[in-house]
Design a protein around this motif. Structure first.
Motif, mmCIF file in Angstrom:
data_model
loop_
_atom_site.group_PDB
_atom_site.id
_atom_site.type_symbol
_atom_site.label_atom_id
_atom_site.label_comp_id
_atom_site.label_asym_id
_atom_site.label_seq_id
_atom_site.Cartn_x
_atom_site.Cartn_y
_atom_site.Cartn_z
ATOM 1 N N LYS A 67 6.942 -1.900 7.285
ATOM 2 C CA LYS A 67 6.134 -1.085 8.197
ATOM 3 C C LYS A 67 5.959 -1.771 9.541
ATOM 4 O O LYS A 67 5.960 -1.125 10.590
ATOM 5 N N LYS A 68 5.834 -3.105 9.528
ATOM 6 C CA LYS A 68 5.569 -3.836 10.767
ATOM 7 C C LYS A 68 6.787 -3.885 11.684
ATOM 8 O O LYS A 68 6.680 -3.687 12.889
ATOM 9 N N THR A 69 7.962 -4.177 11.114
ATOM 10 C CA THR A 69 9.155 -4.383 11.941
ATOM 11 C C THR A 69 10.170 -3.265 11.846
ATOM 12 O O THR A 69 11.130 -3.224 12.619
ATOM 13 N N PHE A 103 0.916 1.429 -6.415
ATOM 14 C CA PHE A 103 -0.473 0.972 -6.545
ATOM 15 C C PHE A 103 -1.407 2.127 -6.161
ATOM 16 O O PHE A 103 -2.053 2.108 -5.116
ATOM 17 N N LYS A 104 -1.461 3.105 -7.026
ATOM 18 C CA LYS A 104 -2.254 4.313 -6.758
ATOM 19 C C LYS A 104 -3.744 3.968 -6.784
ATOM 20 O O LYS A 104 -4.231 3.323 -7.717
ATOM 21 N N GLY A 105 -4.462 4.389 -5.726
ATOM 22 C CA GLY A 105 -5.892 4.120 -5.644
ATOM 23 C C GLY A 105 -6.244 2.891 -4.835
ATOM 24 O O GLY A 105 -7.418 2.603 -4.615
ATOM 25 N N LEU A 106 -5.240 2.151 -4.388
ATOM 26 C CA LEU A 106 -5.485 0.983 -3.550
ATOM 27 C C LEU A 106 -6.008 1.442 -2.188
ATOM 28 O O LEU A 106 -5.469 2.362 -1.588
ATOM 29 N N ASP A 154 0.817 -1.216 0.000
ATOM 30 C CA ASP A 154 0.000 0.000 0.000
ATOM 31 C C ASP A 154 0.851 1.268 0.000
ATOM 32 O O ASP A 154 0.549 2.237 -0.689
ATOM 33 N N LYS A 155 1.954 1.261 0.754
ATOM 34 C CA LYS A 155 2.783 2.463 0.868
ATOM 35 C C LYS A 155 3.929 2.509 -0.150
ATOM 36 O O LYS A 155 4.680 3.485 -0.202
ATOM 37 N N MET A 156 4.084 1.462 -0.964
ATOM 38 C CA MET A 156 5.222 1.373 -1.869
ATOM 39 C C MET A 156 5.258 2.540 -2.857
ATOM 40 O O MET A 156 4.254 2.876 -3.487
ATOM 41 N N LYS A 157 6.423 3.150 -2.975
ATOM 42 C CA LYS A 157 6.624 4.234 -3.936
ATOM 43 C C LYS A 157 7.640 3.799 -4.987
ATOM 44 O O LYS A 157 8.422 2.869 -4.775
ATOM 45 N N TRP A 158 7.638 4.498 -6.125
ATOM 46 C CA TRP A 158 8.522 4.112 -7.223
ATOM 47 C C TRP A 158 9.994 4.252 -6.856
ATOM 48 O O TRP A 158 10.841 3.582 -7.447
#
Length: 378
Positions: free
Chosen positions: A262-264, A291-294, A241-245
């Motif tokens: 994000k978790k660890t 994943f824009k719009g997810l 969800d937070k992944m950027k290019w």
């Protein structure tokens, strides 16, 4: 015990100050001499070579503060060693103490969500004015009974075994730390047994089921791409969800995702297949989400179930099932457990070993060892 103030040189011409608690040394199982030490990092960073008057004054104040903290830690140690009573500590309310421990975990991203979830149940059981000095073994047993008989989920159902296990462990961790820091005069946990951890079902897709999912229609194409990408890579929803290019590196030897979980909060370097890379689409601006719009919510969760039904799958599949699917497919196709553990970002290999139960080929073989019977059941 020897308690000392130490310094460690870091970048930008600064020192990091920390307290070392030296408890001696011991011989480990391999016969190696090891130091028994704990550390408390103070988050104080004086300059190595202060030049201006302001820098020198700031350095002086930092070191004075560090020395005061050191004096407090030494006093706390001797207080416990010689059983000196500190009434002021005991007057802290348990809820205030627990909240502070929880917030400390927010700073370090260490299991904050579980501590927060446990607090909601602790607040329902524990009176807000309950002080640490008034806590005893019966209070601890009472919270265990509450979790076992009265506690409910948001939907009004009893807690699962693993929820009871998790919440009681956070409760005990807070009391254990309170005892260590001399807020409690006695170990109130000594005679209280915790909950057994339940073994949760890890729902996953087989290869043929995943193939069927790729052919079935999904109302939201971005959800379909993200879910299949998770099946092929094992990445969690939160990281996808937070992944950027800027995290996607197209290199000569292939594509890598370089990201911080994000978790660890662990930094990961994950190679992905060509097919996985195609699911990401055309590269956009480095700061854009891949994943824009997810979105996360009931609408997408329900759509996953509808999508499964269209593919002829009746299992209760969630987005997290994609991560389980990845682990199972890797192990079934010859990946060793250490590699799978590293790809999933597990801190302990025993977390990954759970998946070996799912794909135990010997168990499958054993199911067919007995020759077929000539059955005549009437």
């Amino acid at each position: 015990m020897k308690i000392s103030l130490r310094t460690k040189k870091i970048k930008n011409g600064k020192f990091s100050l920390f307290i070392e608690f030296y408890k001696g040394h011991y011989i480990d199982k391999n016969g190696v001499n090891k130091y028994d030490r704990d550390f408390e990092y103070l988050k104080l960073y004086p300059l190595e070579n202060p030049n201006t008057a302001d820098e020198k004054r700031n350095n002086k104040e930092i070191y004075e503060l560090a020395e005061k903290i050191l004096s407090i830690r030494k006093a706390e140690f001797y207080q416990g060693k010689f059983k000196l009573k500190n009434d002021k500590k005991g007057q802290v309310t348990f809820m205030d103490y627990y909240t502070q421990l929880k917030e400390d975990r927010f700073e370090t991203k260490a299991n904050y969500g579980n501590w927060d979830a446990a607090q909601k149940h602790i607040e329902r059981y524990c009176p807000p004015q309950k002080q640490l000095k008034d806590i005893n073994t019966e209070f601890v047993k009472g919270f265990k009974r509450y979790l076992n008989t009265k506690a409910k989920t948001k939907s009004g159902t009893p807690l699962s075994q693993n929820s009871k296990y998790s919440y009681f462990n956070k409760f005990k961790a807070a009391l254990r730390e309170a005892y260590t820091e001399n807020y409690l005069e006695e170990n109130v946990l000594r005679s209280v047994k915790g909950f057994e951890q339940g073994e949760s079902t890890r729902e996953y897709l087989t290869y043929s089921e995943l193939q069927a999912m790729t052919q079935a229609e999904c109302k939201y194409p971005i959800l379909k791409s993200a879910f299949i990408f998770s099946c092929l890579t094992g990445l969690r929803w939160s990281d996808i969800d937070k992944m950027k290019w800027s995290e996607v590196r197209d290199e000569d030897t292939g594509t890598r995702i370089i990201f911080r979980q994000k978790k660890t909060d662990g930094l990961e370097y994950l190679y992905v297949s060509e097919q996985s890379r195609k699911l990401l689409g055309e590269r956009a601006n480095e700061s854009d989400r891949v994943f824009k719009g997810l979105k996360y919510g009931a609408v997408y969760n329900t759509e996953i179930l509808r999508w499964c039904m269209k593919a002829g799958i009746t299992k209760h599949i969630t987005f997290h099932s994609a991560r389980h699917t990845n682990a199972v497919l890797l192990l079934e196709n010859g990946a060793d457990i250490y590699t799978v553990s590293k790809r999933l970002g597990h801190k302990e290999i025993r977390t990954t070993e759970i998946y070996t139960k799912i794909i135990d080929e010997k168990m499958k073989e054993a199911a067919n060892l007995i020759p077929e019977l000539n059955l005549d059941i009437s």
